[in-house]
Design a protein around this motif. Sequence first.
Motif, PDB file in Angstrom:
ATOM      1  N   ILE A 265       0.768  -1.182   0.137  1.00 38.71           N
ATOM      2  CA  ILE A 265       0.095   0.056   0.049  1.00 38.71           C
ATOM      3  C   ILE A 265       0.995   1.192  -0.063  1.00 38.71           C
ATOM      4  N   ARG A 266       1.949   1.193   0.931  1.00 35.21           N
ATOM      5  CA  ARG A 266       2.723   2.523   0.948  1.00 35.21           C
ATOM      6  C   ARG A 266       3.497   2.808  -0.586  1.00 35.21           C
ATOM      7  N   SER A 267       3.806   1.667  -1.181  1.00 38.95           N
ATOM      8  CA  SER A 267       4.387   1.744  -2.450  1.00 38.95           C
ATOM      9  C   SER A 267       3.463   2.233  -3.374  1.00 38.95           C
ATOM     10  N   LEU A 268       2.239   1.972  -3.479  1.00 39.08           N
ATOM     11  CA  LEU A 268       1.164   2.695  -4.120  1.00 39.08           C
ATOM     12  C   LEU A 268       1.137   4.038  -4.016  1.00 39.08           C
ATOM     13  N   VAL A 269       0.973   4.576  -2.686  1.00 40.35           N
ATOM     14  CA  VAL A 269       0.866   5.895  -2.160  1.00 40.35           C
ATOM     15  C   VAL A 269       2.125   6.640  -2.804  1.00 40.35           C
ATOM     16  N   THR A 270       3.288   6.089  -2.544  1.00 43.06           N
ATOM     17  CA  THR A 270       4.191   6.732  -3.178  1.00 43.06           C
ATOM     18  C   THR A 270       4.284   7.005  -4.577  1.00 43.06           C
ATOM     19  N   CYS A 271       3.813   6.029  -5.305  1.00 42.01           N
ATOM     20  CA  CYS A 271       3.621   6.007  -6.969  1.00 42.01           C
ATOM     21  C   CYS A 271       2.691   6.975  -7.292  1.00 42.01           C
ATOM     22  N   ARG A 272       1.676   7.195  -6.307  1.00 39.60           N
ATOM     23  CA  ARG A 272       0.565   8.323  -6.500  1.00 39.60           C
ATOM     24  C   ARG A 272       1.201   9.669  -6.410  1.00 39.60           C
ATOM     25  N   GLN A 273       1.989   9.669  -5.316  1.00 39.26           N
ATOM     26  CA  GLN A 273       2.797  10.966  -5.158  1.00 39.26           C
ATOM     27  C   GLN A 273       3.513  11.332  -6.229  1.00 39.26           C
ATOM     28  N   LEU A 274       4.405  10.383  -6.866  1.00 31.85           N
ATOM     29  CA  LEU A 274       5.562  10.633  -7.892  1.00 31.85           C
ATOM     30  C   LEU A 274       4.526  11.265  -9.337  1.00 31.85           C
ATOM     31  N   ALA A 275       3.429  10.535  -9.296  1.00 33.95           N
ATOM     32  CA  ALA A 275       2.851  10.837 -10.540  1.00 33.95           C
ATOM     33  C   ALA A 275       2.014  12.256 -10.386  1.00 33.95           C
ATOM     34  N   GLU A 276       1.683  12.770  -9.215  1.00 31.07           N
ATOM     35  CA  GLU A 276       1.073  14.176  -8.792  1.00 31.07           C
ATOM     36  C   GLU A 276       2.421  14.991  -8.980  1.00 31.07           C
ATOM     37  N   GLU A 277       3.382  14.662  -8.696  1.00 32.45           N
ATOM     38  CA  GLU A 277       4.545  15.512  -8.607  1.00 32.45           C
ATOM     39  C   GLU A 277       5.116  16.047 -10.118  1.00 32.45           C
ATOM     40  N   THR A 278       4.652  15.023 -11.078  1.00 29.05           N
ATOM     41  CA  THR A 278       5.011  15.446 -12.415  1.00 29.05           C
ATOM     42  C   THR A 278       3.580  15.672 -13.134  1.00 29.05           C
ATOM     43  N   GLY A 279       2.834  16.213 -12.372  1.00 28.19           N
ATOM     44  CA  GLY A 279       1.525  16.732 -13.146  1.00 28.19           C
ATOM     45  C   GLY A 279       0.507  15.511 -13.693  1.00 28.19           C
ATOM     46  N   GLY A 280       0.844  14.389 -13.129  1.00 21.62           N
ATOM     47  CA  GLY A 280      -0.041  13.192 -13.788  1.00 21.62           C
ATOM     48  C   GLY A 280      -0.944  12.742 -12.479  1.00 21.62           C
ATOM     49  N   THR A 281      -1.693  11.741 -12.808  1.00 23.90           N
ATOM     50  CA  THR A 281      -2.481  11.043 -12.084  1.00 23.90           C
ATOM     51  C   THR A 281      -2.456   9.446 -12.084  1.00 23.90           C
ATOM     52  N   LEU A 282      -2.811   8.843 -10.771  1.00 24.43           N
ATOM     53  CA  LEU A 282      -2.794   7.423 -10.579  1.00 24.43           C
ATOM     54  C   LEU A 282      -4.023   6.858 -10.276  1.00 24.43           C
ATOM     55  N   HIS A 283      -4.537   5.820 -10.923  1.00 19.98           N
ATOM     56  CA  HIS A 283      -5.754   4.940 -10.533  1.00 19.98           C
ATOM     57  C   HIS A 283      -5.401   3.741 -10.586  1.00 19.98           C
ATOM     58  N   LEU A 284      -5.910   3.116  -9.636  1.00 17.56           N
ATOM     59  CA  LEU A 284      -6.139   1.546  -9.592  1.00 17.56           C
ATOM     60  C   LEU A 284      -7.121   1.032 -10.325  1.00 17.56           C
ATOM     61  N   LYS A 285      -7.013  -0.017 -10.745  1.00 17.83           N
ATOM     62  CA  LYS A 285      -8.223  -0.834 -11.495  1.00 17.83           C
ATOM     63  C   LYS A 285      -8.007  -2.229 -10.950  1.00 17.83           C
ATOM     64  N   ASN A 286      -9.381  -2.796 -10.942  1.00 19.67           N
ATOM     65  CA  ASN A 286      -9.627  -4.311 -10.911  1.00 19.67           C
ATOM     66  C   ASN A 286      -8.870  -4.883  -9.718  1.00 19.67           C
ATOM     67  N   PRO A 287      -8.928  -4.154  -8.370  1.00 20.80           N
ATOM     68  CA  PRO A 287      -8.227  -4.978  -7.248  1.00 20.80           C
ATOM     69  C   PRO A 287      -9.111  -6.065  -7.048  1.00 20.80           C
ATOM     70  N   ARG A 288      -8.591  -7.100  -6.469  1.00 19.18           N
ATOM     71  CA  ARG A 288      -8.951  -8.413  -5.823  1.00 19.18           C
ATOM     72  C   ARG A 288      -9.780  -8.105  -4.553  1.00 19.18           C
ATOM     73  N   PRO A 289     -10.603  -9.000  -4.057  1.00 14.74           N
ATOM     74  CA  PRO A 289     -11.279  -8.669  -2.667  1.00 14.74           C
ATOM     75  C   PRO A 289     -10.306  -8.356  -1.556  1.00 14.74           C
ATOM     76  N   GLN A 290      -8.917  -8.988  -1.484  1.00 16.47           N
ATOM     77  CA  GLN A 290      -8.027  -8.605  -0.423  1.00 16.47           C
ATOM     78  C   GLN A 290      -7.592  -7.500  -0.499  1.00 16.47           C
ATOM     79  N   ALA A 291      -7.121  -7.012  -1.894  1.00 13.99           N
ATOM     80  CA  ALA A 291      -6.605  -5.711  -1.829  1.00 13.99           C
ATOM     81  C   ALA A 291      -7.465  -4.774  -1.606  1.00 13.99           C
ATOM     82  N   ARG A 292      -8.921  -4.826  -2.186  1.00 15.28           N
ATOM     83  CA  ARG A 292      -9.805  -3.886  -2.111  1.00 15.28           C
ATOM     84  C   ARG A 292     -10.145  -3.666  -0.415  1.00 15.28           C
ATOM     85  N   PHE A 293     -10.248  -4.783   0.335  1.00 15.57           N
ATOM     86  CA  PHE A 293     -10.311  -5.011   1.630  1.00 15.57           C
ATOM     87  C   PHE A 293      -9.100  -4.069   2.321  1.00 15.57           C
TER      88      PHE A 293
END
Length: 130
Positions: free
Chosen positions: A76-104
């Motif tokens: 989860i921390r790596s995904l949050v960091t990836c999102r921050q990196l995307a925002e720093e470069t003017g981009g956005t990050l979206h997650l798709k199709n998480p399985r139930p465990q990841a969604r939970f």
Amino acid sequence: MTSRRSPTQLGSPPWLSIETSVSADRHLASVWVDGELDRDSAGELLQVFRTALTDTGPQTIEVDLSAVTFIDAAGIRSLVTCRQLAEETGGTLHLKNPRPQARFVLGIAELSEVFGLPATPGEKGGSRRR
């Protein structure tokens, strides 16, 4: 541009595989993660993500979690960091199709909406069952 990184090439744990693809106009990058995203493998996602941002500078990054079989706090921390990196470069990050465990796990952390997913029951904005 499509690249497939095999775990053995990168020295990462054998239970993680990451594939990336960038649209012809370079506005969309897709990242497919397969396996366990945990403390032993989260750094690999960050490495691939940084490379994708450096090489292409996409405006939107979609991370498909449909093949992620396990995710922990480090994942989860790596995904949050990836999102921050995307925002720093003017981009956005979206997650798709998480399985139930990841969604939970995302729901417990109250991060669903941050990643473009609807809130789960119990999250702010989500309905609770009683």
